[in-house]
Design an enzyme around this catalytic site. Structure first.
Site, PDB file in Angstrom:
ATOM      1  N   LYS A  53       0.773  -1.149  -0.176  1.00 48.26           N
ATOM      2  CA  LYS A  53       0.115   0.197   0.291  1.00 48.26           C
ATOM      3  C   LYS A  53       0.801   1.307  -0.110  1.00 48.26           C
ATOM      4  CE  LYS A  53      -3.863  -2.409   2.130  1.00 48.26           C
ATOM      5  NZ  LYS A  53      -4.532  -2.842   3.270  1.00 48.26           N
ATOM      6  N   GLN A  97      -5.435  -2.002   9.375  1.00 47.39           N
ATOM      7  CA  GLN A  97      -4.963  -3.402   8.686  1.00 47.39           C
ATOM      8  C   GLN A  97      -5.729  -4.348   9.840  1.00 47.39           C
ATOM      9  OE1 GLN A  97      -3.684  -3.533   5.650  1.00 47.39           O
ATOM     10  NE2 GLN A  97      -4.056  -5.820   5.763  1.00 47.39           N
ATOM     11  N   ASP A 120     -11.650   1.866   3.649  1.00 39.80           N
ATOM     12  CA  ASP A 120     -11.945   0.325   3.337  1.00 39.80           C
ATOM     13  C   ASP A 120     -13.476   0.132   3.186  1.00 39.80           C
ATOM     14  OD1 ASP A 120      -9.746  -1.536   3.725  1.00 39.80           O
ATOM     15  OD2 ASP A 120      -9.303  -1.017   5.904  1.00 39.80           O
TER      16      ASP A 120
HETATM   17  N1  GUN Z   1      -7.118  -7.482   5.995  1.00 43.52           N
HETATM   18  C1  GUN Z   1      -7.281  -8.356   4.693  1.00 43.52           C
HETATM   19  N2  GUN Z   1      -7.819  -7.796   3.850  1.00 43.52           N
HETATM   20  C2  GUN Z   1      -7.794  -6.283   4.426  1.00 43.52           C
HETATM   21  C3  GUN Z   1      -8.424  -4.945   3.908  1.00 43.52           C
HETATM   22  O1  GUN Z   1      -8.929  -5.125   2.417  1.00 43.52           O
HETATM   23  N3  GUN Z   1      -8.303  -4.017   4.627  1.00 43.52           N
HETATM   24  C4  GUN Z   1      -7.714  -3.930   5.887  1.00 43.52           C
HETATM   25  N4  GUN Z   1      -7.758  -2.802   6.245  1.00 43.52           N
HETATM   26  N5  GUN Z   1      -7.324  -5.110   6.302  1.00 43.52           N
HETATM   27  C5  GUN Z   1      -7.351  -6.182   5.466  1.00 43.52           C
END
Ligand code: GUN
Length: 298
Positions: A53, A97, A120
């Site tokens: 990211k 996350q 998200d």
């Molecule tokens: N963990 C697995 N996929 C994701 C996601 O799309 N966003 C976040 N914040 N955590 C994750």
């Protein structure tokens, strides 16, 4: 043999489009879109996702802050940190996350993220808006799946879509997105999960089969209708002593066998994964625009 859907290439195209949007926002307003990512604990897969990211932000000229937080953090401490970021004018998107350590209340943490900065789309308010077809944001992986289909010339309109997996991050939102009375949706969507009877039979009726169950190579060729499109959302680490890292990544689909039967298929890695990151960038740019009072195409 199936066409291999190149998620890496499509995601790069999207990032290219977004790079121009980021420059345009900077030029017009002097503001740089910004995202804060909170990484709690030392989950190795989460570390990899967060660094991907960060890399994408750098490429696009998006400002990013990574907050590394010890796994002993309390729910209250984490919420306090999120509230600080909610109030930061440099930050337009806040991402926590997942997964969180067991003692932290995921529900309270996700509800602490400002609905305007919830890139998200995990906040219940935004989940509700998505469900009724009035979204502010779409969650990154489900939106990435929809975009991957559309940009590959595969319309979900009127198709039988079967989703295997009912997670809050992928299965449930994807169901909601693809069944909307809307462009690039209008599918007849079924959802299967660990308690589904006749899962094989239901899966084998799918025009578009989406695997998001988190079990390596769960979808076998016998579960796939000839000519179906198969989208693999799974990312599983399986032991492989022949590799330097000691593991390899595999999806939820038995790729080698299924590619002989499907008309199109996504690989792992290089399918849905890069799309998730591209959609996060898209949401961050959209959040910034909205917070600046700019219109969609300003
Ligand atoms: N963990 C697995 N996929 C994701 C996601 O799309 N966003 C976040 N914040 N955590 C994750």
């Amino acid at each position: 043999m199936a066409k291999i859907i190149d998620g890496k290439k499509i995601a790069a195209e999207i990032r290219g489009e977004l790079k121009s949007s980021v420059s345009a926002i900077k030029e017009k307003t002097g503001v740089v879109p910004g995202i804060a990512v909170l990484l709690i604990g030392d989950n190795p897969a989460s570390k990899v996702y967060v660094s991907m990211k960060e890399k994408a932000c750098k490429e696009l000229g998006i400002y990013s802050e990574k907050h590394l937080i010890d796994k002993t953090v309390t729910t209250e401490e984490l919420i306090k940190k999120i509230e600080e970021l909610n109030n930061s004018s440099k930050i337009h998107g806040v991402l926590v996350q997942l997964p969180l350590p067991d003692h932290v209340c995921e529900k309270d943490v996700l509800e602490a993220v400002s609905v305007d900065k919830d890139v998200d789309c995990f906040h219940p308010y935004n989940v509700g808006r998505m469900l009724i077809g009035n979204p502010a944001f779409l969650p990154c992986t489900p939106a990435g799946v929809q975009e991957l289909l559309v940009r590959s010339g595969i319309s979900p309109e009127g198709k039988n879509v079967v989703i295997i997996g009912r997670s809050n991050i992928v299965g449930k939102p994807l169901f909601s997105i693809l069944c909307q009375k809307a462009k690039n949706a209008n599918a007849t969507v079924s959802m299967c999960h660990s308690r589904t009877k006749n899962l094989h039979e239901i899966a084998s009726q799918a025009d578009i089969l989406i695997a998001a169950i988190g079990r390596p190579e769960f979808v076998k060729a016998g579960m796939v209708k000839p000519g179906a499109v198969v989208i693999d959302v799974g990312v599983n680490r399986v032991e492989d002593t022949s590799r330097e890292k000691g593991y390899r990544l595999t999806g939820d689909v038995d790729f080698e066998a299924v590619k002989e039967k499907a008309s199109a298929i996504t690989p792992v890695p290089g399918g849905v994964g890069p799309m998730t990151i591209a959609m996060l960038m898209k949401n961050t740019v959209a959040a910034c625009r909205r917070q600046l009072g700019m219109k969609e195409n300003d």
